[in-house]
Design a protein around this motif. Sequence first.
Motif, PDB file in Angstrom:
ATOM      1  N   ALA A  15      31.088  38.873  44.119  1.00 25.41           N
ATOM      2  CA  ALA A  15      31.008  39.393  42.420  1.00 25.41           C
ATOM      3  C   ALA A  15      32.988  38.824  42.390  1.00 25.41           C
ATOM      4  O   ALA A  15      33.905  39.300  43.500  1.00 25.41           O
ATOM      5  N   PHE A  16      33.128  38.260  41.767  1.00 30.05           N
ATOM      6  CA  PHE A  16      34.828  37.577  40.897  1.00 30.05           C
ATOM      7  C   PHE A  16      34.992  37.884  39.772  1.00 30.05           C
ATOM      8  O   PHE A  16      33.579  37.055  38.938  1.00 30.05           O
ATOM      9  N   THR A  17      35.650  38.148  39.438  1.00 28.25           N
ATOM     10  CA  THR A  17      36.468  38.561  38.132  1.00 28.25           C
ATOM     11  C   THR A  17      37.837  37.343  38.154  1.00 28.25           C
ATOM     12  O   THR A  17      38.191  37.528  39.099  1.00 28.25           O
ATOM     13  N   LEU A  18      37.756  36.532  37.184  1.00 30.16           N
ATOM     14  CA  LEU A  18      38.916  36.087  36.716  1.00 30.16           C
ATOM     15  C   LEU A  18      39.288  36.611  35.458  1.00 30.16           C
ATOM     16  O   LEU A  18      39.584  36.357  34.366  1.00 30.16           O
ATOM     17  N   ASP A  19      40.408  37.361  35.080  1.00 25.18           N
ATOM     18  CA  ASP A  19      41.496  37.882  34.579  1.00 25.18           C
ATOM     19  C   ASP A  19      42.109  37.017  33.763  1.00 25.18           C
ATOM     20  O   ASP A  19      43.573  36.978  34.736  1.00 25.18           O
ATOM     21  N   SER A  20      42.507  36.646  32.727  1.00 25.13           N
ATOM     22  CA  SER A  20      43.388  36.059  32.061  1.00 25.13           C
ATOM     23  C   SER A  20      43.814  34.274  32.708  1.00 25.13           C
ATOM     24  O   SER A  20      44.352  34.522  33.656  1.00 25.13           O
TER      25      SER A  20
END
Length: 516
Positions: free
Chosen positions: A227-232
Amino acid sequence: MRKLAALLLGLAIPLSCLTPVAAATTRAAEPGTTIAESAISWTPCPEDPAVECGTLAVPIDWKRPASGTFDVAVARRRATDPAARIGALALGAGGPGGSGVNLVLTGPTLLSPEILRRFDVVGLDPRGTNRSHPVVCSTDLMTQAPDPIMRSQADFDRRLAYNERLRADCRARTGPLFDHVDSLSTVADLDAFRAALGEERLSFYGGSYGTLLGQQYAERHPQRVRAFTLDSTMDHSLDTQGFMETEAWGAQDAFNEFTAWCDRDSRCLQHGEDVRAFWRALLARADRGELRDPERPDLEVTAFTLIQAAVRHFYNPAAWRPLSQLLADLDSGRATREGALSVPADGTPEVSPYPLQIFCLDFRLPVRDYREYGRHLRRMTKVAPDMRYSPLSIAPVVTCLGQPDPIPNPQHRLKVRTSTPVLVVNSKHDPATVYPWATSTTRQLGRSGRLLTYEGWGHIAYGKGACVTEAVDSYLISQTLPARGASCPAVPPAEARTIQDLLTALPGTPGWTLPM
């Protein structure tokens, strides 16, 4: 022209957090040994014994691993509930120049208790930064950088010559690693770190420039993505014009939101005035050389410096009130601590970190000559009539002029095929990693992407209210995605509490903040 002998509101990478380095350590890899088989010797971190620190030997050049290695600094904060542990959550630091080790050290102030309970939180200092053999250059030479706003072909030629001198100095002081600090090489470092941890797959949270690491890891190692989150998020598909114009759009959009706040909120010192006219009058005074730093009347405030300071304040809506104070102080010439433009530099070290080399190896943004540069400036002024441009695009484009081709990690459209879609999170009014970058990146991800929009302001969305935080936590823990088109309401500026508040106070952990 010599720059201010000060750090301009966090837009320069802090110097005090690094130890000067003369040249990269070059060690031959032992025959028959691969990086993935290397053990990390964990010891308690001096900053926090609850966190483990170590180093991982990786090749200077992954294409020629036998040519020598250097040590990447790594850190691990073990899950507080081992029985409920999901796996490792890697943190991708912003910048370029941020510290993943520092993010792990400050994990309890950045991440929710449930994330800390379920994951081993891990991070590395990207190659060429902080504890991972930082790129360093002569401090004196760095202070001699010409004005980034060029006005003639002679200025353009002067900048090219300066950039060549600076690159030669940095390469001589840093060693062979100087030409191998691109994000694709850090992707290889991260996968070696994963293997050394014994993890089959990684979860990932990256903020700002750290999203490029997450994007490219997912592209290169889709089978390793949990699970990969790219924030901004960064958009690694943009050419020179696209990069400069979208950043200008973001600066203007943030200024529009600031003026709207001034119109409705009496805490703004320009409340009841024509804020746009007030701002343009300050810029006109700066153009005429009439504006001075209230703290240092001997120092002239250029239009570039003024715009740079405003953009920095746009990173967090909680800084709108200090920005209005700064503008009032500049107008009156009176100094207040709240509105200070600069702070004294802490000594003058012989060498200073230069993480922008990472950007120059990740983005090829050529400008042929002054005529083309002038066209870019005029286009940006049309996009951003109040702000003129964004220093966050001017600084890297100008600083990377003359970078030899080919670079190791040029732009391209993403080709990600992961079993779990990547979650993209972005503020609607982000002055740095602008919202159009998030929509573009999500389109490139296709079925492997999902966008969550924070309808508010500032840089870095996680932590801006329960909606965003709970959505990201749910995705990382249970792989539950927000619905398509999902958004979270804006949190009023007075209530905003963000990761960015803390990142800007930590040595070596900036977000999308580039030095000149």
